[in-house]
Design an enzyme around this catalytic site. Sequence first.
Site, PDB file in Angstrom:
ATOM      1  N   THR A  63       0.878  -1.188   0.000  1.00 14.47           N
ATOM      2  CA  THR A  63       0.000   0.000   0.000  1.00 14.47           C
ATOM      3  C   THR A  63       0.909   1.231   0.000  1.00 14.47           C
ATOM      4  OG1 THR A  63      -0.232  -0.152   2.404  1.00 14.47           O
ATOM      5  CG2 THR A  63      -2.000  -1.088   1.066  1.00 14.47           C
TER       6      THR A  63
ATOM      7  N   LYS B  57       3.935  -6.908   3.931  1.00 15.69           N
ATOM      8  CA  LYS B  57       3.700  -5.509   3.592  1.00 15.69           C
ATOM      9  C   LYS B  57       3.362  -4.779   4.892  1.00 15.69           C
ATOM     10  CE  LYS B  57       0.390  -3.314   3.340  1.00 15.69           C
ATOM     11  NZ  LYS B  57      -0.567  -2.509   4.182  1.00 15.69           N
TER      12      LYS B  57
ATOM     13  N   THR C 192      -1.310  -2.813  10.496  1.00 12.61           N
ATOM     14  CA  THR C 192      -1.693  -2.997   9.089  1.00 12.61           C
ATOM     15  C   THR C 192      -0.543  -3.645   8.414  1.00 12.61           C
ATOM     16  OG1 THR C 192      -3.134  -1.135   8.933  1.00 12.61           O
ATOM     17  CG2 THR C 192      -2.458  -2.065   6.879  1.00 12.61           C
TER      18      THR C 192
ATOM     19  N   GLU D  76       6.851   4.572   7.357  1.00 12.51           N
ATOM     20  CA  GLU D  76       6.417   5.748   6.599  1.00 12.51           C
ATOM     21  C   GLU D  76       7.289   6.954   6.918  1.00 12.51           C
ATOM     22  OE1 GLU D  76       2.322   5.720   7.622  1.00 12.51           O
ATOM     23  OE2 GLU D  76       1.774   4.415   5.947  1.00 12.51           O
TER      24      GLU D  76
ATOM     25  N   ASN E 249       0.541  10.401   5.888  1.00 14.48           N
ATOM     26  CA  ASN E 249      -0.697  10.041   6.561  1.00 14.48           C
ATOM     27  C   ASN E 249      -1.744  11.129   6.558  1.00 14.48           C
ATOM     28  OD1 ASN E 249      -0.452   7.257   7.503  1.00 14.48           O
ATOM     29  ND2 ASN E 249       1.456   8.064   8.339  1.00 14.48           N
TER      30      ASN E 249
ATOM     31  N   THR F 249      -6.239  10.627  -0.359  1.00 10.82           N
ATOM     32  CA  THR F 249      -6.456  11.494  -1.524  1.00 10.82           C
ATOM     33  C   THR F 249      -5.419  11.259  -2.615  1.00 10.82           C
ATOM     34  OG1 THR F 249      -5.233  13.203  -0.348  1.00 10.82           O
ATOM     35  CG2 THR F 249      -7.626  13.260  -0.235  1.00 10.82           C
TER      36      THR F 249
END
Lengths: 393, 393
Positions: B142, B168, B179, B265, B388, B393
């Site tokens: 993702t 992942k 996640t 991230e 995040n 979007t």
Amino acid sequence: MSLKGYTFSVVEAAIKKPGRKDLALIFSETPATAAAVFTTNAVKAAPVLLSAGRIAGGKAQALVVNSGNANACTGAQGMLDARETSRLLAAGLGIAEELVQVSSTGVIGVPLPMERLRNALPGLVAGCGSATIDDLAAAIMTTDTFPKAVQRTGCAAGVSYTVAGVAKGAGMIMPNMATMLSFVMTDAALAPELIDTLFRGAVDRSFNAITIDGDTSTNDTCLLMANGAAGTAVITAGSPEAEEFARLLDEVLLELAKLIVRDGEGATKFVEIRISGAASDADAKQAAMAVANSSLVKTAFFGQDANWGRIFAAVGYSGAKVDPDLLALWFDDVCMARAGVFSGGDAEAQGTEVLRKKEFRVQVDLGLGQGSATVYTSDLSHEYVSINADYRT
Amino acid sequence: MSLKGYTFSVVEAAIKKPGRKDLALIFSETPATAAAVFTTNAVKAAPVLLSAGRIAGGKAQALVVNSGNANACTGAQGMLDARETSRLLAAGLGIAEELVQVSSTGVIGVPLPMERLRNALPGLVAGCGSATIDDLAAAIMTTDTFPKAVQRTGCAAGVSYTVAGVAKGAGMIMPNMATMLSFVMTDAALAPELIDTLFRGAVDRSFNAITIDGDTSTNDTCLLMANGAAGTAVITAGSPEAEEFARLLDEVLLELAKLIVRDGEGATKFVEIRISGAASDADAKQAAMAVANSSLVKTAFFGQDANWGRIFAAVGYSGAKVDPDLLALWFDDVCMARAGVFSGGDAEAQGTEVLRKKEFRVQVDLGLGQGSATVYTSDLSHEYVSINADYRT
């Protein structure tokens, strides 16, 4: 509106860097009845340990506070330095050392620059009465962007009195106190057996209901002094006067707490998180704090992204009793999800509109019982990262 | 090195946005002995609920996984969709539906685009064998910036076998699964009574020892399949073969877990947090996680600021038993503090040098007992906030 029997002083001691007032004094003309709440962190700064021991006596007459250095993780020397500070101040003021409370905020692990403090203390004592409460609020700031002072006036049996408080804190804000200092003064007279319970309740509903980053500091201190200089009769437990005083104290503390959230490091949003329908109030608070502390939820607030699923996920891992099929969620009055699923239709667009505001409410109903809780938080922005990445430099 | 008896397929179903493979299949030629660990979040995605029910049987032959949509907080429809997906796949493959595991990752609260899934499934089945394990690793990404696949080869009584896994996950990574998806396959044969314990232990030492932001997701799934296609004898509990297999499995899972942290991230640092001298292992893990999840600590890592006081503060509020006067801290081999106080001298400069590296170790010794724990984490950067804030979007 004027607070009687207290004087303030602020000076520049160049504790961290020159050019700003970083040492402040609160002095009560007479010994005040006092109560305090300190950090729950197992690692407590020296001034916290010193002050906590003294407040057990229920009295305080002076508070000396420095910003720029927390005097935490400074070992035996830290305690010697806190004691010396209080001894010098007590001597200067001509009061018993036990009546001096000491507070520090700033960088952790660096010894206090005692030479500078020793040099600055005589001026601090001499300046007594030369500073306003706003000067005091400004002198205790660290990463705060504005000073925080709040006042309220009450009346006990025809005699009016004032409750006034200052606070600092902009990051590391988390319930059970955080790098957060708040000093509250009243010129009402409070019964010693009333002040502690009353103050702890008010702190729980205010400073313990805000969170910015989930970090709890080593230095948090919240102090209440009541010197009776307004001439009220002593307010005792269970009286209507006690009830009114409690209400005013709640107002002052909650407003100070909200100011801290508004000044959250890099914050662009002020968010009220309300959990209802929980199995218990404790569950509700746990769920509210999980939402309020979730980095994913807070970055979504910053991005004005109505990513409600992250809120359900946070509630889900909070440890509170949760039935996913009963969850409902509102952004202000826009119902985003009900019975665990997205409301659909215009909810997305309307919810996004709400998140565009600078201030909004997020409510999650767990559908299980009567437990509820409200906490206040901010978003997580680029600016938070910048402030905290470079704090010491 | 080749994994026997498994084939893969990946297709583009345009689940979130067109232009990338987002639907993948793992197919074992024969029903495999299987075990799985799922999220502890009370809010569980539909595929998690479905798959958890099925894995209780101890067998799996196929896994279908989509990225781009989590099928979480989607209510009764979500479960219908997960079931339909598995039914269509089982029919296409000609296997029992109970042998199909279903996994999803992506945005929460949006119904699966079933029309697109229905259209894509025949191609997925037809493509069986056309994809590599690296294609599989890429299709489940993702916000990941690189695919994560790891293989090891072992030998049981002269017969060599392979353990291969993909994973992942880049945010919302927190112990007890996050996640995070990981699918591990071996062509060794494992005794049914061995596989579950063995897998849970390995997951605890790897995926449950990493954290990026403290958020635990609704979809985490870690699956192990063992189909015996390599022709090994069945590996049973207590045997030397079981020991070697456990070691290889640990290696694969820990390497996958570390890859997830490296891809955290916006991460610019890979940090090993080691707590020693704790009163218990549980205390050590609690303290390690508090440090690893502290926004203040993580921003200091990002800023390369040797702000060791924040680390002591995090240990202090972790809930672990702590005596502030016994704390010691190292950045790699540089002792920053001992007996609760700063080491002084060159420690600051040397510690800052360590933090300039892309990878370093932070060790805190609590000085109380023999408990220890190691967790892996990243820093908190501007980029984390950007990713995040704008995820949907």
